[in-house]
Design a protein around this motif. Structure first.
Motif, PDB file in Angstrom:
ATOM      1  N   ILE A 120       1.956   9.495   2.664  1.00 24.77           N
ATOM      2  CA  ILE A 120       2.786   9.427   3.877  1.00 24.77           C
ATOM      3  C   ILE A 120       3.223   7.998   4.203  1.00 24.77           C
ATOM      4  O   ILE A 120       4.401   7.739   4.445  1.00 24.77           O
ATOM      5  N   ILE A 121       2.279   7.064   4.216  1.00 25.45           N
ATOM      6  CA  ILE A 121       2.617   5.677   4.581  1.00 25.45           C
ATOM      7  C   ILE A 121       3.187   4.936   3.383  1.00 25.45           C
ATOM      8  O   ILE A 121       4.236   4.296   3.468  1.00 25.45           O
ATOM      9  N   GLY A 122       2.490   5.005   2.272  1.00 18.51           N
ATOM     10  CA  GLY A 122       2.971   4.383   1.050  1.00 18.51           C
ATOM     11  C   GLY A 122       2.633   2.906   0.938  1.00 18.51           C
ATOM     12  O   GLY A 122       2.270   2.246   1.917  1.00 18.51           O
ATOM     13  N   ALA A 123       2.754   2.401  -0.270  1.00 18.22           N
ATOM     14  CA  ALA A 123       2.474   0.992  -0.549  1.00 18.22           C
ATOM     15  C   ALA A 123       3.622   0.115  -0.077  1.00 18.22           C
ATOM     16  O   ALA A 123       4.781   0.535  -0.070  1.00 18.22           O
ATOM     17  N   ARG A 124       3.282  -1.107   0.317  1.00 18.69           N
ATOM     18  CA  ARG A 124       4.286  -2.047   0.829  1.00 18.69           C
ATOM     19  C   ARG A 124       5.282  -2.445  -0.252  1.00 18.69           C
ATOM     20  O   ARG A 124       6.461  -2.645   0.007  1.00 18.69           O
ATOM     21  N   GLU A 125       4.800  -2.582  -1.479  1.00 17.16           N
ATOM     22  CA  GLU A 125       5.666  -2.961  -2.593  1.00 17.16           C
ATOM     23  C   GLU A 125       5.441  -2.008  -3.761  1.00 17.16           C
ATOM     24  O   GLU A 125       4.318  -1.575  -4.007  1.00 17.16           O
ATOM     25  N   LYS A 126       6.495  -1.686  -4.471  1.00 14.89           N
ATOM     26  CA  LYS A 126       6.382  -0.823  -5.635  1.00 14.89           C
ATOM     27  C   LYS A 126       5.534  -1.500  -6.706  1.00 14.89           C
ATOM     28  O   LYS A 126       5.670  -2.702  -6.968  1.00 14.89           O
ATOM     29  N   ASP A 127       4.642  -0.745  -7.307  1.00 18.22           N
ATOM     30  CA  ASP A 127       3.765  -1.237  -8.382  1.00 18.22           C
ATOM     31  C   ASP A 127       2.816  -2.342  -7.923  1.00 18.22           C
ATOM     32  O   ASP A 127       2.306  -3.108  -8.738  1.00 18.22           O
ATOM     33  N   HIS A 128       2.619  -2.451  -6.601  1.00 20.10           N
ATOM     34  CA  HIS A 128       1.671  -3.427  -6.050  1.00 20.10           C
ATOM     35  C   HIS A 128       0.519  -2.631  -5.439  1.00 20.10           C
ATOM     36  O   HIS A 128       0.688  -1.969  -4.419  1.00 20.10           O
ATOM     37  N   LYS A 129      -0.624  -2.690  -6.064  1.00 18.73           N
ATOM     38  CA  LYS A 129      -1.717  -1.802  -5.677  1.00 18.73           C
ATOM     39  C   LYS A 129      -2.360  -2.207  -4.352  1.00 18.73           C
ATOM     40  O   LYS A 129      -2.436  -3.385  -4.013  1.00 18.73           O
TER      41      LYS A 129
END
Length: 334
Positions: free
Chosen positions: A146-155
């Motif tokens: 729902i919220i998701g990561a701040r940056e793509k491919d950034h764990k």
């Protein structure tokens, strides 16, 4: 690093001066969380939000002799059916390519963690603190979906603030990444340093190992050495060094003998562990044997602030994590 004022006291004061709406989804199902909601409201550390049936929760607060009910906002799922339908539809549209059906999305939205994450995404609250009665997996899955990561491919990663007398250390990652690759380990270090700077620390980062300055050879050491190079290249203004043993990181006299060209001065205050085994063991050893205060885990890398409590947490732990979550919100960190 010597702290003139207890770091948590500083964070409490910042949170009080900039009240954030912090949601404690488990207040109606866990006594520790319920007590924390009362103390947070009384201390005015944040605007307390909870999930539950309004009538029964209000009675519960009254029975606890809490008479400042205006400081508690209750999200009653029974009275928010239209919101739940909307949130479920948003989840379905986001996850249908991965096989989620509308019915599954609707059913999931009646799980308080899915509902809490949706309230956060919808800006009805500024941060979420949950996990006292849930596994990390049960907290992380709705947060990612729902919220998701701040940056793509950034764990997403985590850190603990370790307070030992007047010394302040940041330990990472002690709760999320089991065996991070070099780039992930580098990002963990940089993210933790950025979090520490906002709290007033001047980061001195040590990547830890059983080896100091090539004193041993192993593929696990090579991973750390690559991570150091990645981190130094990505954040050249930060003081970053390694690989090194923990005594070299903390004691200048030992480091001067083992690693005379190290960039670190005095004692490292951000310790980056090579994997979750070492990080988790280390923070718990320091907490239990050295009687250090361990505040965390604090998650970093989500689009919005959400933190996962340990199921063994105390009421005081919940208060501290709530204040730190408010601090993240104030600084626009996830």
């Amino acid at each position: 690093m010597k702290s003139k004022l207890h770091l948590l006291e500083k964070i409490y004061q910042i949170a009080k001066n900039n009240p954030q709406n912090i949601l404690l989804p488990e207040a109606d199902i866990d006594q520790r969380v319920f007590e924390a909601s009362i103390k947070l409201a009384n201390l005015e550390i944040c605007n307390v939000c909870v999930i539950g049936k309004s009538k029964s929760l209000l009675e519960k607060y009254k029975k606890a002799n809490f008479n400042k009910l205006e400081r508690i906002q209750i999200f009653d799922m029974d009275a928010m059916n239209q919101d739940i339908i909307r949130y479920a539809n948003d989840l379905y549209l986001k996850r249908k390519k991965k096989g989620m059906t509308q019915k599954e999305a609707f059913n999931l939205m009646h799980n308080i963690n899915y509902f809490a994450c949706s309230l956060l995404k919808d800006n009805k609250v500024d941060g979420v603190v949950t996990g006292a009665t849930f596994t990390t997996k049960e907290v992380f899955i709705p947060a990612i979906q729902i919220i998701g990561a701040r940056e793509k491919d950034h764990k997403i990663s985590s850190y603990f603030i370790m307070l030992l007398n007047q010394e302040v250390y940041y330990f990472a990652d002690c709760a999320v990444n089991i065996n991070p690759d070099p780039k992930t380990l580098a990002n963990i270090a940089i993210d933790t340093a950025n979090s520490a700077k906002l709290a007033g620390l001047e980061p001195q980062i040590a990547f830890l190992s059983f080896s100091t300055n090539n004193s041993a050879s192993h593929e696990s050491i090579e991973k750390i050495q690559k991570a150091v190079k990645f981190a130094q290249k990505k954040a050249p203004k930060l003081i970053i060094d390694g690989e090194m043993q923990v005594d070299s990181a903390l004691i200048p006299e030992i480091r001067n003998r083992k690693y005379p060209n190290s960039k670190i001065k005095n004692s490292a205050n951000i310790l980056i562990f090579p994997d979750l085994n070492s990080g988790n063991i280390a923070y718990k050893l320091v907490e239990r044997l050295a009687k250090s205060k361990a505040a965390g885990p604090i998650l970093q890398g989500l689009k919005k602030p959400l933190n996962d409590l340990s199921r063994g947490c105390s009421t005081q732990d919940i208060i501290e994590i709530s204040a730190l979550t408010a601090f993240e919100s104030i600084n626009k960190l996830g």
